[in-house]
Design a protein around this motif. Structure first.
Motif, PDB file in Angstrom:
ATOM      1  N   ALA A  22       3.893  -7.240 -13.502  1.00 40.96           N
ATOM      2  CA  ALA A  22       2.472  -7.589 -13.533  1.00 40.96           C
ATOM      3  C   ALA A  22       2.180  -8.550 -12.384  1.00 40.96           C
ATOM      4  O   ALA A  22       3.038  -9.362 -12.036  1.00 40.96           O
ATOM      5  CB  ALA A  22       2.135  -8.240 -14.867  1.00 40.96           C
ATOM      6  N   PRO A  23       1.085  -8.427 -11.740  1.00 40.98           N
ATOM      7  CA  PRO A  23      -0.056  -7.593 -12.077  1.00 40.98           C
ATOM      8  C   PRO A  23      -0.026  -6.194 -11.438  1.00 40.98           C
ATOM      9  O   PRO A  23      -0.892  -5.375 -11.743  1.00 40.98           O
ATOM     10  CB  PRO A  23      -1.231  -8.394 -11.523  1.00 40.98           C
ATOM     11  CG  PRO A  23      -0.670  -9.046 -10.304  1.00 40.98           C
ATOM     12  CD  PRO A  23       0.768  -9.377 -10.667  1.00 40.98           C
ATOM     13  N   THR A  24       0.939  -5.907 -10.585  1.00 43.08           N
ATOM     14  CA  THR A  24       0.959  -4.601  -9.916  1.00 43.08           C
ATOM     15  C   THR A  24       1.176  -3.467 -10.899  1.00 43.08           C
ATOM     16  O   THR A  24       0.479  -2.457 -10.859  1.00 43.08           O
ATOM     17  CB  THR A  24       2.046  -4.569  -8.823  1.00 43.08           C
ATOM     18  OG1 THR A  24       1.817  -5.663  -7.918  1.00 43.08           O
ATOM     19  CG2 THR A  24       2.003  -3.267  -8.049  1.00 43.08           C
ATOM     20  N   ASN A  62       5.572 -11.574 -10.545  1.00 41.42           N
ATOM     21  CA  ASN A  62       5.184 -12.766 -11.292  1.00 41.42           C
ATOM     22  C   ASN A  62       6.433 -13.622 -11.466  1.00 41.42           C
ATOM     23  O   ASN A  62       7.127 -13.524 -12.478  1.00 41.42           O
ATOM     24  CB  ASN A  62       4.587 -12.365 -12.645  1.00 41.42           C
ATOM     25  CG  ASN A  62       4.039 -13.537 -13.405  1.00 41.42           C
ATOM     26  OD1 ASN A  62       4.255 -14.683 -13.038  1.00 41.42           O
ATOM     27  ND2 ASN A  62       3.340 -13.264 -14.487  1.00 41.42           N
ATOM     28  N   ARG A  81      -6.758   2.670 -13.670  1.00 40.28           N
ATOM     29  CA  ARG A  81      -5.858   2.104 -12.649  1.00 40.28           C
ATOM     30  C   ARG A  81      -5.263   3.186 -11.754  1.00 40.28           C
ATOM     31  O   ARG A  81      -4.307   2.965 -11.030  1.00 40.28           O
ATOM     32  CB  ARG A  81      -4.742   1.312 -13.345  1.00 40.28           C
ATOM     33  CG  ARG A  81      -5.277   0.077 -14.047  1.00 40.28           C
ATOM     34  CD  ARG A  81      -4.252  -0.637 -14.904  1.00 40.28           C
ATOM     35  NE  ARG A  81      -2.960  -0.899 -14.332  1.00 40.28           N
ATOM     36  CZ  ARG A  81      -2.631  -1.953 -13.592  1.00 40.28           C
ATOM     37  NH1 ARG A  81      -3.555  -2.865 -13.344  1.00 40.28           N
ATOM     38  NH2 ARG A  81      -1.429  -2.105 -13.132  1.00 40.28           N
ATOM     39  N   SER A  94       9.429 -13.369 -14.468  1.00 41.58           N
ATOM     40  CA  SER A  94      10.244 -12.237 -14.039  1.00 41.58           C
ATOM     41  C   SER A  94      11.737 -12.535 -14.088  1.00 41.58           C
ATOM     42  O   SER A  94      12.184 -13.635 -13.787  1.00 41.58           O
ATOM     43  CB  SER A  94       9.854 -11.851 -12.612  1.00 41.58           C
ATOM     44  OG  SER A  94      10.530 -10.703 -12.215  1.00 41.58           O
ATOM     45  N   ALA A 130       1.696  -2.586 -15.106  1.00 43.60           N
ATOM     46  CA  ALA A 130       1.490  -3.137 -16.440  1.00 43.60           C
ATOM     47  C   ALA A 130       2.193  -2.254 -17.462  1.00 43.60           C
ATOM     48  O   ALA A 130       2.414  -1.065 -17.216  1.00 43.60           O
ATOM     49  CB  ALA A 130      -0.005  -3.205 -16.751  1.00 43.60           C
ATOM     50  N   PRO A 131       2.564  -2.808 -18.611  1.00 41.81           N
ATOM     51  CA  PRO A 131       3.134  -1.969 -19.666  1.00 41.81           C
ATOM     52  C   PRO A 131       2.181  -0.810 -19.973  1.00 41.81           C
ATOM     53  O   PRO A 131       0.979  -1.006 -20.093  1.00 41.81           O
ATOM     54  CB  PRO A 131       3.255  -2.917 -20.857  1.00 41.81           C
ATOM     55  CG  PRO A 131       3.348  -4.274 -20.242  1.00 41.81           C
ATOM     56  CD  PRO A 131       2.472  -4.212 -19.021  1.00 41.81           C
ATOM     57  N   ARG A 177       0.137   5.675  -9.370  1.00 41.98           N
ATOM     58  CA  ARG A 177      -0.081   5.455 -10.801  1.00 41.98           C
ATOM     59  C   ARG A 177      -1.110   6.489 -11.252  1.00 41.98           C
ATOM     60  O   ARG A 177      -2.180   6.616 -10.655  1.00 41.98           O
ATOM     61  CB  ARG A 177      -0.624   4.053 -11.053  1.00 41.98           C
ATOM     62  CG  ARG A 177      -0.965   3.770 -12.482  1.00 41.98           C
ATOM     63  CD  ARG A 177      -1.601   2.382 -12.714  1.00 41.98           C
ATOM     64  NE  ARG A 177      -1.957   1.682 -11.512  1.00 41.98           N
ATOM     65  CZ  ARG A 177      -1.259   0.663 -10.972  1.00 41.98           C
ATOM     66  NH1 ARG A 177      -0.166   0.231 -11.549  1.00 41.98           N
ATOM     67  NH2 ARG A 177      -1.660   0.079  -9.866  1.00 41.98           N
ATOM     68  N   ASP A 200       1.678   1.745 -17.893  1.00 40.18           N
ATOM     69  CA  ASP A 200       1.368   2.480 -16.665  1.00 40.18           C
ATOM     70  C   ASP A 200       2.324   3.656 -16.528  1.00 40.18           C
ATOM     71  O   ASP A 200       3.530   3.511 -16.782  1.00 40.18           O
ATOM     72  CB  ASP A 200       1.525   1.593 -15.426  1.00 40.18           C
ATOM     73  CG  ASP A 200       0.362   0.652 -15.197  1.00 40.18           C
ATOM     74  OD1 ASP A 200      -0.622   0.708 -15.961  1.00 40.18           O
ATOM     75  OD2 ASP A 200       0.441  -0.141 -14.243  1.00 40.18           O
TER      76      ASP A 200
END
Length: 96
Positions: free
Chosen positions: A2-4, A60, A91, A64, A6-7, A85, A9
């Motif tokens: 995150a933020p690239t 993060n 997104r 991380s 996310a759970p 994605r 995706d």
């Protein structure tokens, strides 16, 4: 990641991206977790660390687990580059 990422995706991975070269800094890659090889992790390439390792970092740093914890990753343990994605629709698009 995150933020690239996310759970939840869903992404497209180019498995041929590094067949003939090392991953360049900035790419988001999938790799075998050095602590648990059956687990796959997504991390950003920070750069090479000599001939035998690649430094992978999360986006993060405070949340991380990455090369600061488990060290470098062998280039052969990198399975591909995250390129797109496709879910969730809000997104949708290239992953950078």
């Amino acid at each position: 990641m995150a933020p690239t990422l996310a759970p939840g995706d869903y992404v497209v991975v180019d498995n041929r991206a590094y067949a003939r070269r090392s991953p360049p800094p900035g790419d988001i890659v999938l790799a075998c977790d050095p602590r648990e090889p059956s687990r796959v992790i997504a991390k950003r390439v920070a750069g090479p660390d000599g001939a035998d390792g690649v430094v992978l970092l999360g986006d993060n740093p405070d949340q991380s687990t990455d090369s600061r914890d488990f060290g470098t990753v062998r280039p052969t343990d990198i399975t591909g580059r995250v390129v797109w994605r496709y879910w969730p629709p809000a997104r949708f698009g290239p992953v950078r």
